[in-house]
Enzyme design. Sequence first.
Site, PDB file in Angstrom:
ATOM      1  N   GLY A   1       0.776  -1.342   0.139  1.00 24.79           N
ATOM      2  CA  GLY A   1      -0.002   0.008  -0.027  1.00 24.79           C
ATOM      3  C   GLY A   1       0.859   1.360   0.022  1.00 24.79           C
TER       4      GLY A   1
ATOM      5  N   GLY B   1      -0.373   4.948  -1.094  1.00 17.39           N
ATOM      6  CA  GLY B   1      -1.366   5.831  -0.158  1.00 17.39           C
ATOM      7  C   GLY B   1      -0.768   6.783   0.439  1.00 17.39           C
ATOM      8  N   GLN B   2      -1.634   7.538   1.137  1.00 16.25           N
ATOM      9  CA  GLN B   2      -1.163   8.696   1.986  1.00 16.25           C
ATOM     10  C   GLN B   2      -0.183   8.438   3.074  1.00 16.25           C
ATOM     11  OE1 GLN B   2      -4.043  10.083   5.067  1.00 16.25           O
ATOM     12  NE2 GLN B   2      -3.368  12.253   4.883  1.00 16.25           N
TER      13      GLN B   2
ATOM     14  N   ASP C   1       2.007  -1.883  -4.472  1.00 20.99           N
ATOM     15  CA  ASP C   1       0.484  -1.325  -4.522  1.00 20.99           C
ATOM     16  C   ASP C   1      -0.344  -1.984  -5.613  1.00 20.99           C
ATOM     17  OD1 ASP C   1      -0.593   1.479  -2.760  1.00 20.99           O
ATOM     18  OD2 ASP C   1      -1.519   1.153  -4.582  1.00 20.99           O
ATOM     19  N   ILE C   2      -1.515  -1.562  -5.416  1.00 24.48           N
ATOM     20  CA  ILE C   2      -2.333  -2.246  -6.745  1.00 24.48           C
ATOM     21  C   ILE C   2      -2.162  -1.320  -7.829  1.00 24.48           C
ATOM     22  CG2 ILE C   2      -4.650  -1.124  -5.936  1.00 24.48           C
ATOM     23  CD1 ILE C   2      -5.817  -3.971  -6.405  1.00 24.48           C
TER      24      ILE C   2
ATOM     25  N   TYR D   1     -15.342  -0.132   8.536  1.00 24.06           N
ATOM     26  CA  TYR D   1     -13.882   0.212   8.749  1.00 24.06           C
ATOM     27  C   TYR D   1     -13.540  -0.075  10.407  1.00 24.06           C
ATOM     28  CZ  TYR D   1      -9.355   3.014   8.763  1.00 24.06           C
ATOM     29  OH  TYR D   1      -8.202   3.383   9.040  1.00 24.06           O
TER      30      TYR D   1
ATOM     31  N   LYS E   1     -11.053  -2.790  11.627  1.00 24.09           N
ATOM     32  CA  LYS E   1      -9.850  -2.427  12.451  1.00 24.09           C
ATOM     33  C   LYS E   1     -10.012  -3.036  13.877  1.00 24.09           C
ATOM     34  CE  LYS E   1      -7.229  -0.082   9.608  1.00 24.09           C
ATOM     35  NZ  LYS E   1      -6.121  -0.949   9.110  1.00 24.09           N
TER      36      LYS E   1
HETATM   37  C1  AKB Z   1     -10.399   7.798   8.126  1.00 25.56           C
HETATM   38  O1  AKB Z   1     -11.016   8.903   8.321  1.00 25.56           O
HETATM   39  O2  AKB Z   1     -11.224   6.776   7.936  1.00 25.56           O
HETATM   40  C2  AKB Z   1      -9.096   7.586   8.513  1.00 25.56           C
HETATM   41  C3  AKB Z   1      -8.796   7.066   9.845  1.00 25.56           C
HETATM   42  C4  AKB Z   1      -9.195   8.000  11.143  1.00 25.56           C
HETATM   43  O3  AKB Z   1      -8.625   6.111  10.155  1.00 25.56           O
HETATM   44  N1  AKB Z   1      -8.329   8.955   8.492  1.00 25.56           N
END
Ligand code: AKB
Length: 319
Positions: free
Chosen positions: A9, A12-13, A35-36, A143, A147
């Site tokens: 990755g 990415g940022q 990365d992809i 998400y 996580k």
């Molecule tokens: C998001 O906003 O999804 C991310 C994070 C806080 O993990 N920047």
Amino acid sequence: MAEKIIILGSEGQVGTDLAASLRAVYGKNNVVCSDIKPATEEKQDLGPYEELNVLDRNAITETFRKHKPTMVYHLAAMLSATAEKFPRKGWDLNMEGMFSIFDACMEFDVKRVFWPSSIAVFGPNTPRIDTPQFCVMDPNTIYGISKLAGERFCEYYHQKYGLDVRSIRYPGLIGWKAKPGGGTTDYAVDIFHQALIQNQYTCFLKADTALPMMYMDDAIKATINVTEADSNLIKIRSSYNLSGMSFDPKTLSDEIARQRPGFHIDYDIDGRQQIAESWPQSIDDSAARNDWGWKPDFSLETMVSEMLKQLSKMGVGAN
Ligand code: AKB
């Protein structure tokens, strides 16, 4: 033994900044970016680059066999706002991607692995001010759920299989080298681009929605420090709380206007507001400070001045 690092990755940022920092320390040929996104000549000039999908186990095995990494930074993930649009895809990428990389690390005896968690692991019943390291965690985004599950697997892989995984819970990250993609905290990067382009920004979060944030240089320092710390210092094997600064859109825009007179902010709230309201406003990171010496360098004021300076140098807003 010389270190050989793979970043998954890397486009990415975080990956963009992390690759530059690790290459400066370890030498460009000892840090393999992947990365992809397809390889380009420009990317390959910076050092080894592999086009790689973290869900493709055969390709991962081949890449690990070829480069024999000693350290791995697995950053590939779908962020909060995008994962709400594509829940199943978000879950699959975040979880299956993690399993395929952790399994490859075990197979190829990788010494250390970094896997990022997020403030998204917290939820509406978590204490929102100075959120403790250990508390109620009831995330209600895909998400955040992925996580939190990932954190449990970090600890599990460490306890059951001896994999040396380290992790931190990133707050919103603010950097100038690369833009974030699909997060709830993205406004805090976009605002600087728009400030330089048109001295105005329309924010998708309400003026008083405070969130934990961090300047990218601090995030990279934390990422490298936690990964390189002596194993006996890493007492938390799920993921460490990490804090840099906390602010809401109004406070950020006031500071930008102080440094760039005439700047003003408007508001046009969207679905990301609901996500932001389920997250902490500030974080207690005393465990990271005590265990491996974490300390941020950047304040709101210094972060704003760096962002405006670096983006101007890049030509953002010119002509
Ligand atoms: C998001 O906003 O999804 C991310 C994070 C806080 O993990 N920047």
